[in-house]
Design an enzyme around this catalytic site. Structure first.
Site, PDB file in Angstrom:
ATOM      1  CG  ASP A 280      36.962  54.895  -2.016  1.00 43.97           C
ATOM      2  OD1 ASP A 280      36.700  55.693  -2.942  1.00 43.97           O
ATOM      3  OD2 ASP A 280      37.270  55.265  -0.865  1.00 43.97           O
TER       4      ASP A 280
ATOM      5  CD  GLU B 296      42.117  58.230  -8.892  1.00 44.46           C
ATOM      6  OE1 GLU B 296      41.220  58.494  -8.076  1.00 44.46           O
ATOM      7  OE2 GLU B 296      42.222  58.824  -9.982  1.00 44.46           O
TER       8      GLU B 296
ATOM      9  CG  ASP C 147      30.668  65.367  -9.577  1.00 46.50           C
ATOM     10  OD1 ASP C 147      30.138  64.776 -10.517  1.00 46.50           O
ATOM     11  OD2 ASP C 147      30.286  65.292  -8.398  1.00 46.50           O
TER      12      ASP C 147
ATOM     13  CE  LYS D  49      34.197  75.353 -16.491  1.00 44.33           C
ATOM     14  NZ  LYS D  49      35.490  75.672 -17.046  1.00 44.33           N
TER      15      LYS D  49
ATOM     16  CG  ASP E 292      31.762  69.560  -3.796  1.00 49.47           C
ATOM     17  OD1 ASP E 292      31.689  69.131  -4.962  1.00 49.47           O
ATOM     18  OD2 ASP E 292      32.850  69.854  -3.252  1.00 49.47           O
TER      19      ASP E 292
HETATM   20  C1  LIG Z   1      37.018  65.079  -7.539  1.00 53.99           C
HETATM   21  S1  LIG Z   1      38.105  63.730  -7.335  1.00 53.99           S
HETATM   22  C2  LIG Z   1      37.578  63.062  -5.748  1.00 53.99           C
HETATM   23  C3  LIG Z   1      38.625  62.210  -5.125  1.00 53.99           C
HETATM   24  C4  LIG Z   1      38.199  61.515  -3.818  1.00 53.99           C
HETATM   25  N1  LIG Z   1      37.139  60.552  -4.058  1.00 53.99           N
HETATM   26  C5  LIG Z   1      37.749  62.533  -2.789  1.00 53.99           C
HETATM   27  O1  LIG Z   1      36.541  62.607  -2.526  1.00 53.99           O
HETATM   28  O2  LIG Z   1      38.608  63.252  -2.287  1.00 53.99           O
HETATM   29  C6  LIG Z   1      37.479  62.515  -8.473  1.00 53.99           C
HETATM   30  C7  LIG Z   1      38.428  61.352  -8.635  1.00 53.99           C
HETATM   31  O3  LIG Z   1      37.838  60.372  -9.490  1.00 53.99           O
HETATM   32  C8  LIG Z   1      38.851  59.857 -10.341  1.00 53.99           C
HETATM   33  N2  LIG Z   1      38.186  59.290 -11.520  1.00 53.99           N
HETATM   34  C9  LIG Z   1      37.557  59.979 -12.504  1.00 53.99           C
HETATM   35  N3  LIG Z   1      37.065  59.140 -13.432  1.00 53.99           N
HETATM   36  C10 LIG Z   1      37.377  57.878 -13.016  1.00 53.99           C
HETATM   37  C11 LIG Z   1      37.142  56.581 -13.550  1.00 53.99           C
HETATM   38  N4  LIG Z   1      36.475  56.418 -14.698  1.00 53.99           N
HETATM   39  N5  LIG Z   1      37.605  55.505 -12.865  1.00 53.99           N
HETATM   40  C12 LIG Z   1      38.302  55.673 -11.703  1.00 53.99           C
HETATM   41  N6  LIG Z   1      38.558  56.883 -11.157  1.00 53.99           N
HETATM   42  C13 LIG Z   1      38.103  57.971 -11.795  1.00 53.99           C
HETATM   43  C14 LIG Z   1      39.717  61.064 -10.628  1.00 53.99           C
HETATM   44  O4  LIG Z   1      41.009  60.718 -11.104  1.00 53.99           O
HETATM   45  C15 LIG Z   1      39.754  61.734  -9.276  1.00 53.99           C
HETATM   46  O5  LIG Z   1      40.812  61.235  -8.464  1.00 53.99           O
END
Ligand SMILES: C[S@@+](CC[C@H](N)C(=O)[O-])C[C@H]1O[C@@H](n2cnc3c(N)ncnc32)[C@H](O)[C@@H]1O
Length: 217
Positions: free
Chosen positions: A39, A64, A114, A118, A150
Site C-alpha cells: 500500500d 509512507e 495526489d 496542480k 479523485d
Molecule cells: C492524498 S494522500 C492519500 C493517503 C491515503 N492513501 C488515502 O487514500 O487516504 C497521498 C499520500 O501519499 C504519500 N506519498 C506521497 N509521495 C510518496 C512517496 N514518494 N512515497 C510514499 N508515500 C508518498 C503522502 O505523504 C500522502 O500520505
C-alpha cells in the site's frame, strides 16, 4: 509552583520504521509467509487495517513518506499485534527499487496519490516510470496494480503511463473499474464517498515474463 510543561515534540523522523540499507529481503520483513501486498502512501492507514481484516492471507507492507503517519500506523499495528502489517517510512520509489526478490508481490495499491494535484506539480507524482519499473520487477506475472484517484486528469495520466509501460496491460476492456474490488477503503476514499466526489479506479496487470517484451500498442 504549578508549572505547566509542554511535552517535548515527538521526533518522528527518529522513531519511524526504516527499510534496511541497500538491497533487502521483502518477504523477510514478515514473520510468516503469505501473499505480499503493498500500500503506497497510506496516509492515516485505514486501507492497511481494513485490508488485513478482510484478507487474512495477505502480508501487507505500507510505505509512507511522511514519518509522522508511518510511525503512528506502525505503532498502532504493533499495539494491536497485527503481524501481517509492516510499515516502512520513506519514498516508495526508492524502497521498491531496493526490495528483493523479483516477482514476490501479488498486489500494489496506490490510493489517491495526489497531494500535489496542480499542473506545475506533475513532476512530483509518485506514479511515473521510475515507480512502474520498480513495481513491475517486484510483481508476480499477472500481479495487480490498483490505482484510484479523485483528480480526473491524473487518472488519465496514470492510465497512459500503464499503457505505455512494456510490462503492464490494462485489465478488462479498458482498465477502468466502477468499484474498489479489495473491500479495504482508504481514508480519502471514505471522504470522497461521504462528499459524493467521483472516483476513477484503474487496474493494470503485470504482463507474463514468458511473453517477452510488449510489441507496442
Ligand atoms: C492524498 S494522500 C492519500 C493517503 C491515503 N492513501 C488515502 O487514500 O487516504 C497521498 C499520500 O501519499 C504519500 N506519498 C506521497 N509521495 C510518496 C512517496 N514518494 N512515497 C510514499 N508515500 C508518498 C503522502 O505523504 C500522502 O500520505
Amino acid at each position: 509552583m504549578d508549572e505547566k510543561r509542554t511535552p517535548p515534540p515527538v521526533d518522528y523522523a527518529e522513531r519511524a520504521p526504516r527499510a534496511p540499507e541497500g538491497a533487502f529481503d521483502l518477504p523477510g520483513l514478515f514473520a510468516s509467509p503469505g501473499e505480499i501486498e503493498i500500500d503506497v502512501g497510506f496516509g492515516r492507514g485505514a486501507s492497511l487495517f481494513a485490508r488485513a481484516a478482510v484478507a487474512p492471507e495477505a502480508r501487507v507492507l505500507g510505505i509512507e513518506i511522511k514519518t509522522k503517519w508511518a510511525t503512528k500506523v506502525h505503532e498502532r499495528a504493533r499495539r494491536l499485534g497485527l503481524d501481517e502489517i509492516r510499515v516502512l517510512a520513506g519514498d516508495a520509489r526508492d524502497i521498491l527499487a531496493r526490495a528483493e526478490p523479483e516477482g514476490c508481490v501479488r498486489r500494489i495499491f496506490v490510493h489517491f496519490p495526489d497531494p500535489w494535484w496542480k499542473k506545475r506539480h506533475l513532476k512530483r507524482r509518485v506514479v511515473g516510470d521510475e515507480f512502474l519499473d520498480a513495481a513491475a520487477r517486484l510483481l508476480v506475472d499477472g500481479g495487480e496494480m490498483f490505482i484510484q484517484t479523485d483528480v480526473p486528469d491524473r487518472a488519465e495520466i496514470y492510465r497512459d503511463a500503464l499503457l505505455a509501460h512494456p510490462d503492464f496491460v490494462l485489465a478488462g476492456p479498458d482498465g477502468w473499474l466502477e468499484e474498489n474490488p479489495y473491500a479495504a477503503p482508504s481514508n480519502r476514499e471514505d471522504r470522497a464517498a461521504h462528499d459524493g466526489l467521483p472516483v476513477r479506479r484503474l487496474l493494470g496487470l503485470r504482463r507474463s515474463r514468458d511473453e517477452g517484451p510488449a510489441s507496442g500498442g
